[in-house]
Design an enzyme around this catalytic site. Structure first.
Site, short mmCIF file in Angstrom:
data_model
loop_
_atom_site.label_atom_id
_atom_site.label_comp_id
_atom_site.label_asym_id
_atom_site.label_seq_id
_atom_site.Cartn_x
_atom_site.Cartn_y
_atom_site.Cartn_z
N THR A 96 0.85 -1.20 0.00
CA THR A 96 0.00 0.00 0.00
C THR A 96 0.89 1.25 0.00
O THR A 96 2.08 1.16 -0.26
CB THR A 96 -0.99 -0.03 1.19
OG1 THR A 96 -1.95 1.00 1.04
CG2 THR A 96 -0.27 0.13 2.52
N ASN A 97 0.33 2.40 0.28
CA ASN A 97 1.13 3.64 0.34
C ASN A 97 0.59 4.53 1.45
O ASN A 97 -0.38 4.17 2.13
CB ASN A 97 1.11 4.34 -1.03
CG ASN A 97 -0.30 4.68 -1.45
OD1 ASN A 97 -0.99 5.47 -0.81
ND2 ASN A 97 -0.75 4.07 -2.55
N ARG A 98 1.18 5.71 1.61
CA ARG A 98 0.88 6.55 2.78
C ARG A 98 -0.29 7.49 2.59
O ARG A 98 -0.52 8.37 3.41
CB ARG A 98 2.12 7.33 3.17
CG ARG A 98 3.13 6.43 3.89
CD ARG A 98 4.46 7.12 4.08
NE ARG A 98 4.31 8.48 4.54
CZ ARG A 98 5.32 9.34 4.61
NH1 ARG A 98 6.52 8.96 4.22
NH2 ARG A 98 5.12 10.56 5.03
#
Ligand code: CTP
Length: 210
Positions: free
Chosen positions: A21-23
């Protein structure tokens, strides 16, 4: 007007307990949904997982993966006047999702990744969307040049670009500072809360000429 807004990160599963995933916090997309609703528009928010509350009066479809977001957008795009694709969609996903939890073995593990479907890039060519199309661009350099290139390649009416190398704005923060890139000019929106930036973006989105 009818708005469709994508928001948040996507999660690309690796096995039953892990994902890539990412932030992205989803704040910019949720703020856009809230602002569009506040201005009296009909709003559908399609979002990856976040900790945020869906703004009152906004229709909501939760998704996890890029593929689910792609399918949801394709299903719901008919009749939409303005689409704002704000989600931080994963660009790559694991080629296989293991059915069982991956157990640790060797010192190194190499993951094989493949491209996810490009939702923004499919809006015109695959989904046949003819409404106003707004994309986001996160850049660390040459913000205007890369943003303008994306505007043309993905047949957008406007790109909202931000410089993610600047501390305190953009990804995972409460404030943003963006440039609205149009085919022939740019509009700079000074640093402000995502809610205030969102109201200005919605204002711009509603007056894009046909
Ligand atoms: N986007 C999308 N589907 C994807 C990837 C991105 O719809 N699979 C959308 C995002 O919601 C955003 C825009 O495309 O509106 C971002 O474009 P992208 O080319 O992914 O941006 P960057 O990651 O900033 O570009 P690059 O990889 O070219 O640096």
């Amino acid at each position: 007007m009818k708005f469709l807004i994508t928001a948040g990160p996507t999660r690309e599963p690796l096995d039953p307990v892990r994902y890539l995933t990412n932030r992205s916090s989803g704040r910019m997309g949720y703020a856009l949904a809230g602002a569009a609703r506040h201005e009296g528009h009909e709003v559908l928010l399609i979002s990856g997982p976040t900790t945020l509350d869906v703004p009152a009066g906004v229709d909501f479809i939760p998704v996890e993966t890029a593929q689910q977001m792609y399918d949801a957008v394709q299903d719901m795009i008919k009749g939409v006047d303005v689409a704002i694709l704000c989600a931080a969609v994963a660009d790559y996903r694991p080629v296989v999702c293991a059915e069982q939890k991956i157990k640790k073995q060797a010192d190194k593990l190499v993951l094989e990744l493949e491209r996810t479907p490009d939702i923004l890039g499919s809006m015109r060519s695959v989904f046949g969307f003819e409404g106003k199309l707004i994309g986001f661009a996160a850049e660390t350099n040459d913000v205007i040049a890369y943003g303008r290139d994306k505007l043309v390649r993905k047949k957008c009416d406007m790109i909202v670009a931000n410089d993610v190398s600047k501390p305190g704005i953009g990804f995972d923060s409460r404030e943003n500072e963006v440039v609205l890139i149009y085919p022939n000019h740019e509009v700079y929106l000074a640093q402000d809360t995502k809610e205030h930036i969102a109201l200005q973006i919605i204002e711009h989105a509603t007056i894009i000429p046909s």
